[in-house]
Design a protein around this motif. Sequence first.
Motif, PDB file in Angstrom:
ATOM      1  N   GLN A  77       1.083  -1.276   0.097  1.00 27.89           N
ATOM      2  CA  GLN A  77      -0.151  -0.163   0.051  1.00 27.89           C
ATOM      3  C   GLN A  77       0.909   1.418   0.052  1.00 27.89           C
ATOM      4  O   GLN A  77       0.536   2.134  -0.675  1.00 27.89           O
ATOM      5  CB  GLN A  77      -1.097  -0.029   1.334  1.00 27.89           C
ATOM      6  CG  GLN A  77      -1.957  -1.222   1.091  1.00 27.89           C
ATOM      7  CD  GLN A  77      -2.807  -0.993  -0.154  1.00 27.89           C
ATOM      8  OE1 GLN A  77      -2.722  -1.242  -1.152  1.00 27.89           O
ATOM      9  NE2 GLN A  77      -4.274  -0.592   0.228  1.00 27.89           N
TER      10      GLN A  77
ATOM     11  N   ARG B 205       1.850   1.872  -3.253  1.00 30.52           N
ATOM     12  CA  ARG B 205       0.577   2.235  -4.255  1.00 30.52           C
ATOM     13  C   ARG B 205       0.113   3.743  -3.793  1.00 30.52           C
ATOM     14  O   ARG B 205      -0.623   4.267  -4.508  1.00 30.52           O
ATOM     15  CB  ARG B 205      -0.511   1.429  -3.990  1.00 30.52           C
ATOM     16  CG  ARG B 205      -0.472   0.142  -4.645  1.00 30.52           C
ATOM     17  CD  ARG B 205      -1.559  -0.850  -4.387  1.00 30.52           C
ATOM     18  NE  ARG B 205      -2.646  -0.464  -5.081  1.00 30.52           N
ATOM     19  CZ  ARG B 205      -4.068  -0.228  -4.690  1.00 30.52           C
ATOM     20  NH1 ARG B 205      -3.921  -0.279  -3.310  1.00 30.52           N
ATOM     21  NH2 ARG B 205      -5.004   0.268  -5.163  1.00 30.52           N
TER      22      ARG B 205
ATOM     23  N   ASP C 240      -8.454  -2.349  -1.793  1.00 31.16           N
ATOM     24  CA  ASP C 240      -8.089  -1.808  -0.645  1.00 31.16           C
ATOM     25  C   ASP C 240      -8.937  -2.392   0.121  1.00 31.16           C
ATOM     26  O   ASP C 240      -8.372  -2.924   1.490  1.00 31.16           O
ATOM     27  CB  ASP C 240      -8.496  -0.279  -0.900  1.00 31.16           C
ATOM     28  CG  ASP C 240      -7.440   0.532  -1.744  1.00 31.16           C
ATOM     29  OD1 ASP C 240      -6.235   0.127  -1.674  1.00 31.16           O
ATOM     30  OD2 ASP C 240      -7.959   1.400  -2.283  1.00 31.16           O
TER      31      ASP C 240
END
Length: 222
Positions: free
Chosen positions: A86, A89, A102
Amino acid sequence: MTATRFAYRVAAALVASGLLHLLVFAVDGGPWEGPVSWRKPVTFGLSFGLALATYAWVGTRLRLRPGWVWVFTAASVLEVALITLQAWRHVPSHFNEATTFDTLVTRSLTLGGVMLVVSVPALATAAFRARHLAPSMALAVRVGTATLVVALAFGGLMIAERGGSWKLAHGVAMHGVLLLPALAWALSFTTWSEHQRTRTVALASTAYCALIAAAAAYNALV
């Protein structure tokens, strides 16, 4: 390969990941705090790497069933891998349900948390049941694993409050399970009597618990 040996290798990889992302932060910059930063892969990599190595080391001394080491290893990899993913990202890793992916990550992190919640009490239970340890080491692992359970409780409060303000208390309580047994182990190489070693561990344990209480009080006030 034994569960302990594998855990040590994974722990080294997690620490290396944390250090690598510290370098990424130095090059890429950006905020250190906040839900989207390089801080998370750094701190989670280092913390879980150290925690996993500690779990395996203490577990060996407690003759813990290998299955619990496998569970803690899998949980550590899952947590660090998803948080790191994450971060790359550039989206929050926790409490993020902005997309289907998510949401899957958030729920997978919850699964990792459940695995930690069951494996840590297993270690604490083994510590309190152990009868083969010297009194100084027995006291060290019992207090150390108990404070690790307390760290989990602070982590639960942070989740319940969606972030919360218990980071310091959580971080302080996390590593007594390493520091206190390491102290008892180091004292075993001295010429002190077992009574002196146990007394020293007891004093260190009292000071450590007081430090956790002070950290919790600080978090409660800020």
